[in-house]
Design a protein around this motif. Structure first.
Motif, PDB file in Angstrom:
ATOM      1  N   ARG A   1       0.859  -1.189   0.000  1.00 15.59           N
ATOM      2  CA  ARG A   1       0.000   0.000   0.000  1.00 15.59           C
ATOM      3  C   ARG A   1       0.897   1.241   0.000  1.00 15.59           C
ATOM      4  NH1 ARG A   1      -5.100  -0.714  -0.353  1.00 15.59           N
ATOM      5  NH2 ARG A   1      -6.073  -2.648   0.362  1.00 15.59           N
TER       6      ARG A   1
ATOM      7  N   LEU B   1       1.984   1.157 -10.868  1.00 11.84           N
ATOM      8  CA  LEU B   1       0.704   1.546 -10.291  1.00 11.84           C
ATOM      9  C   LEU B   1      -0.342   1.774 -11.376  1.00 11.84           C
ATOM     10  CD1 LEU B   1      -0.948   2.621  -7.782  1.00 11.84           C
ATOM     11  CD2 LEU B   1      -0.075   4.898  -8.427  1.00 11.84           C
ATOM     12  N   ASP B   2      -1.495   1.179 -11.194  1.00 16.41           N
ATOM     13  CA  ASP B   2      -2.653   1.472 -12.035  1.00 16.41           C
ATOM     14  C   ASP B   2      -3.298   2.753 -11.506  1.00 16.41           C
ATOM     15  OD1 ASP B   2      -5.061   1.647 -13.355  1.00 16.41           O
ATOM     16  OD2 ASP B   2      -5.614  -0.452 -13.052  1.00 16.41           O
TER      17      ASP B   2
ATOM     18  N   THR C   1      -6.018   4.081 -11.938  1.00 11.77           N
ATOM     19  CA  THR C   1      -7.455   4.031 -11.668  1.00 11.77           C
ATOM     20  C   THR C   1      -7.764   3.338 -10.342  1.00 11.77           C
ATOM     21  OG1 THR C   1      -7.739   1.936 -12.873  1.00 11.77           O
ATOM     22  CG2 THR C   1      -7.928   3.976 -14.146  1.00 11.77           C
ATOM     23  N   GLU C   2      -6.732   2.871  -9.645  1.00 13.50           N
ATOM     24  CA  GLU C   2      -6.929   2.191  -8.366  1.00 13.50           C
ATOM     25  C   GLU C   2      -7.513   3.142  -7.326  1.00 13.50           C
ATOM     26  OE1 GLU C   2      -6.513  -0.754  -6.902  1.00 13.50           O
ATOM     27  OE2 GLU C   2      -5.720  -1.925  -8.569  1.00 13.50           O
ATOM     28  N   ALA C   3      -8.232   2.574  -6.363  1.00 18.02           N
ATOM     29  CA  ALA C   3      -8.705   3.364  -5.222  1.00 18.02           C
ATOM     30  C   ALA C   3      -7.491   3.877  -4.443  1.00 18.02           C
ATOM     31  CB  ALA C   3      -9.573   2.489  -4.318  1.00 18.02           C
TER      32      ALA C   3
ATOM     33  N   VAL D   1      -5.852   6.619  -5.351  1.00 18.95           N
ATOM     34  CA  VAL D   1      -5.010   7.405  -6.263  1.00 18.95           C
ATOM     35  C   VAL D   1      -5.800   8.619  -6.746  1.00 18.95           C
ATOM     36  CG1 VAL D   1      -3.690   7.431  -8.414  1.00 18.95           C
ATOM     37  CG2 VAL D   1      -3.815   5.333  -7.043  1.00 18.95           C
TER      38      VAL D   1
ATOM     39  N   ALA E   1      -2.938   3.426  -1.770  1.00 19.39           N
ATOM     40  CA  ALA E   1      -3.173   2.770  -3.061  1.00 19.39           C
ATOM     41  C   ALA E   1      -2.511   1.388  -3.078  1.00 19.39           C
ATOM     42  CB  ALA E   1      -2.632   3.634  -4.192  1.00 19.39           C
ATOM     43  N   PHE E   2      -3.250   0.386  -3.526  1.00 21.01           N
ATOM     44  CA  PHE E   2      -2.752  -0.992  -3.496  1.00 21.01           C
ATOM     45  C   PHE E   2      -2.027  -1.350  -4.794  1.00 21.01           C
ATOM     46  CE2 PHE E   2      -3.329  -5.555  -4.353  1.00 21.01           C
ATOM     47  CZ  PHE E   2      -2.708  -6.084  -3.229  1.00 21.01           C
ATOM     48  N   VAL E   3      -0.872  -2.017  -4.635  1.00 21.15           N
ATOM     49  CA  VAL E   3      -0.112  -2.556  -5.763  1.00 21.15           C
ATOM     50  C   VAL E   3       0.196  -4.010  -5.449  1.00 21.15           C
ATOM     51  CG1 VAL E   3       1.979  -2.396  -7.158  1.00 21.15           C
ATOM     52  CG2 VAL E   3       0.917  -0.319  -6.296  1.00 21.15           C
ATOM     53  N   ALA E   4      -0.180  -4.903  -6.340  1.00 21.30           N
ATOM     54  CA  ALA E   4       0.043  -6.331  -6.120  1.00 21.30           C
ATOM     55  C   ALA E   4       1.537  -6.658  -6.167  1.00 21.30           C
ATOM     56  CB  ALA E   4      -0.706  -7.147  -7.168  1.00 21.30           C
TER      57      ALA E   4
ATOM     58  N   ARG F   1       3.485  -6.630  -9.325  1.00 18.60           N
ATOM     59  CA  ARG F   1       3.664  -5.338  -9.967  1.00 18.60           C
ATOM     60  C   ARG F   1       4.829  -4.545  -9.376  1.00 18.60           C
ATOM     61  NH1 ARG F   1       1.880  -5.039 -14.995  1.00 18.60           N
ATOM     62  NH2 ARG F   1      -0.362  -5.303 -15.222  1.00 18.60           N
TER      63      ARG F   1
END
Length: 379
Positions: free
Chosen positions: A148, A186-187, A189-191, A193, A214-217, A220
């Motif tokens: 996160r 990072l995308d 469009t993620e929550a 961001v 913001a979450f990053v798997a 990624r």
């Protein structure tokens, strides 16, 4: 040393020059600049179709590997004042993915970058970083299945339209430690961001990036978490070399524009270019351009060499000389044109603004002079 282009390089330069000349007239550029996207979607697609977006990428993925070929493309983009985030997406982000990415990440992303199907921005600057890549206060906290991210990034060129944003964040250590920095795909469009989009002084679009958990798997994360600093520094060197070439293209066009004006503008019944004092100033502009061109060639030749103090010295010297030359040429252009040189309706002012902005990206002349001096002490 032979500085002549081979047949393949000449064809590449001609292709880029013809595309820019046909698609980037002043009125068309203004239409791109005022659009919501901020650049030409069709032009970006054409860059991909012609293979120009693959030039700076590794040969294993269909590219040219950078070097002189990258310099040729960026020179033409600079001549056209092209607004596409080519340098940020293809050179900087593409280089980081090629250097740090897993085979899966490379297979997924580099081909999409090469075909212009994907645009990636790089978020490495923060409000108080002042050109220092290790000044990272954005934080990444390990959670189940990923990370996160929290913090703020500024001046993310092309971040408003990027499909992915490469974000530097700290997983350990103090704010200015070189160790402990990681890169995350990072995308946007993620929550968590938020992007605040704004135009830069020279017509590009950028954004500030606000991260609130913001979450990053895990898949990624680019490279080993905490060990990204060396790659950031190395790939910024490649971006500096490309930027030097872009600045030279803008300076060439500025000199041509100014010379044409001196030949056509009349005072006391004669062209002002016949006045000897103005001829001397034009010669000074060309002298600065020749120095900058030589340093841009040097930067292109060393950019893809292994990381070393010698490479860093050459790139710092190139950025310093090109920055100083760009500022001098843009100021002289305005002076020799008079009042019209400052108006938004005249192309010369846009070249001047772009050259000034280039002088502050990836470090200004004072920053690189200091870096060069420190590297001389180490030598």
């Amino acid at each position: 040393m032979d500085f002549k282009l081979n047949e393949e390089q000449q064809m590449l330069q001609d292709t880029a020059a013809r595309l820019v000349r046909d698609a980037y007239g002043f009125e068309q550029r203004e239409a791109y600049r005022r659009s919501e996207l901020g650049y030409g979607a069709d032009f970006w697609r054409q860059l991909g179709e012609l293979g120009l977006t693959s030039v700076s990428l590794p040969e294993a993925y269909g590219g040219f590997g950078g070097g002189v070929e990258s310099m040729l493309v960026h020179t033409e983009l600079g001549r056209g004042l092209c607004l596409e985030p080519y340098l940020q997406s293809v050179v900087y982000a593409g280089g980081l993915i090629a250097q740090l990415g897993s085979e899966t990440q490379k297979d997924e992303l580099i081909g999409a970058l090469a075909s212009a199907e994907l645009q990636v921005a790089v978020a490495f600057e923060e409000p108080h970083s002042h050109y220092e890549l290790n000044a990272v206060s954005a934080r990444a906290e390990a959670v189940n299945g990923g990370w996160r991210l929290s913090g703020r990034k500024v001046a993310v060129i092309g971040g408003h339209s990027a499909g992915l944003i490469l974000v530097s964040a700290r997983v350990s250590g103090a704010e200015r430690d070189e160790q402990g920095i990681a890169l995350f795909l990072l995308d946007p469009t993620e929550a968590g961001v938020k992007r605040r989009v704004y135009p830069t002084a020279d017509g590009f679009k950028a954004c500030e990036l606000y991260l609130d958990g913001a979450f990053v798997a895990t898949e990624r994360v680019l490279g080993e978490p905490g060990a990204a600093f060396a790659a950031l520094r190395y790939q910024q060197g490649r971006a500096i070399a490309a930027q030097c070439a872009e600045a030279v293209g803008a300076m060439e066009a500025t000199c041509e524009l100014t010379l044409d004006y001196l030949k056509t503008r009349k005072q006391f019944g004669v062209a002002i270019g016949s006045f000897q004092v103005l001829q001397h100033r034009m010669v000074d502009m060309r002298g600065e351009l020749d120095q900058a061109s030589s340093m841009a060639i040097l930067a292109a030749c060393v950019a893809d060499q292994p990381d070393s103090a010698e490479r860093s010295r050459a790139l710092a010297a190139a950025k310093y000389i090109v920055t100083r030359a760009g500022r001098f040429i843009s100021e002289q252009c305005i002076q020799l044109h008079g009042g019209i040189g400052l108006t938004d309706e005249y192309l010369g002012s846009h070249y001047a603004k772009h050259l000034v902005m280039i002088s502050h990206q990836f470090g200004d002349d004072d920053h690189h002079l200091q870096a060069f001096s420190q590297l001389m002490d180490v030598a």
